[in-house]
Enzyme design. Structure first.
Site, PDB file in Angstrom:
ATOM      1  N   ASP A 120      -6.916 -11.526  -5.065  1.00  0.00           N
ATOM      2  CA  ASP A 120      -6.790 -11.491  -3.608  1.00  0.00           C
ATOM      3  C   ASP A 120      -7.209 -12.809  -2.958  1.00  0.00           C
ATOM      4  O   ASP A 120      -6.813 -13.099  -1.825  1.00  0.00           O
ATOM      5  CB  ASP A 120      -7.655 -10.368  -3.027  1.00  0.00           C
ATOM      6  CG  ASP A 120      -7.014  -8.997  -3.151  1.00  0.00           C
ATOM      7  OD1 ASP A 120      -5.782  -8.922  -3.302  1.00  0.00           O
ATOM      8  OD2 ASP A 120      -7.753  -7.992  -3.099  1.00  0.00           O
ATOM      9  N   TYR A 229      -0.824  -8.032   3.924  1.00  0.00           N
ATOM     10  CA  TYR A 229      -1.925  -7.156   3.523  1.00  0.00           C
ATOM     11  C   TYR A 229      -3.206  -7.462   4.279  1.00  0.00           C
ATOM     12  O   TYR A 229      -3.550  -8.619   4.518  1.00  0.00           O
ATOM     13  CB  TYR A 229      -2.184  -7.306   2.024  1.00  0.00           C
ATOM     14  CG  TYR A 229      -3.330  -6.476   1.515  1.00  0.00           C
ATOM     15  CD1 TYR A 229      -3.180  -5.117   1.300  1.00  0.00           C
ATOM     16  CD2 TYR A 229      -4.572  -7.055   1.261  1.00  0.00           C
ATOM     17  CE1 TYR A 229      -4.234  -4.355   0.823  1.00  0.00           C
ATOM     18  CE2 TYR A 229      -5.630  -6.300   0.788  1.00  0.00           C
ATOM     19  CZ  TYR A 229      -5.450  -4.955   0.567  1.00  0.00           C
ATOM     20  OH  TYR A 229      -6.493  -4.196   0.106  1.00  0.00           O
TER      21      TYR A 229
END
Length: 231
Positions: A120, A229
């Site tokens: 991430d 996201y």
């Protein structure tokens, strides 16, 4: 001068003990004004619980000379300045001796990408630099530290925007971001990833990097051109 940037750097420095990234005064945060070529950085050796915004020191990006402030800038200032000079997209830098990231640095090991938490934030392996030479250590040590970091990224073809952190061999981590707060955020994640990887590799000494498709998915959905996201 640079009142807002001083405030941001001051608050970012206070976030280091809050997130358990520093012991005593073992850390520093800086940020840069690219238009003025000025850097604001924590003063050297000042305890976090007595530090104020006015203690922040303003230095020239190219000379390192103090432009404003009545205290000495952090001893790591030359490292920060070299990174700002060579990595033109970064706006804030953090150096700590956070426990688990420093363990990896002392071991001289990269942190490979093995899970989605890593993916991430870091688009691949977080590198550890080579050992510094005797000449580098005995010379302008802090400047040479910055040069070794830059050398690591250039020689390994790593984009500093995609991997916003490094481990300096036998020393500790540096992390960076678009501003001081973002750099602290990345330093916190680096420490968490270092902790996770330490135990993951103890459980499985033959651990290999995560699937490239999974790394791509997690990094690009957060940082890619069509990012979507957020938790």
């Amino acid at each position: 001068m640079l009142a807002q940037l001083k405030k941001e750097v001051f608050e970012a420095n206070l976030a280091l003990p809050k997130h358990h990234l520093v012991t005593f005064t073992w850390g520093n945060v800086s940020a840069i004004d690219r238009e003025k070529n000025l850097v604001v950085i924590k003063p050297s050796g000042v305890d976090y619980d007595v530090m104020t915004e006015n203690d922040m020191v303003v230095v020239d990006l190219f000379t390192g000379n103090i432009v404003e402030g009545n205290k000495k800038p952090s001893s790591d200032t030359p490292t920060h300045l070299e990174l700002y000079r060579q990595f033109p997209h970064i706006g804030g830098i953090v150096h700590t001796h956070s426990r688990h990231a420093t363990i990896w640095a002392q071991a001289g090991l990269d942190i490979i990408e093995v899970g989605t938490t890593h993916g991430d934030y870091f688009y691949g392996t977080i590198p550890c630099t080579r050992q510094m030479t005797t000449k580098e250590i005995k010379g302008n040590y802090e400047l040479e530290t910055g040069k070794v970091i830059v050398e690591t990224f250039l020689s390994r073809g790593i984009e500093p925007d995609n991997i916003p952190a490094v481990l300096v061999h036998s020393h500790g981590p540096f992390a960076w971001g678009k501003d001081a707060n973002n750099a602290v955020h990345n330093a916190v994640v680096l420490e968490e990833v270092a902790y996770m990887n330490l135990f993951s590799q103890q459980l499985n000494p033959y651990l290999s990097p995560m699937q490239k498709d999974l790394l791509d998915k997690h990094y690009l959905r957060k940082h890619g051109q069509n990012a979507y996201y957020g938790q």
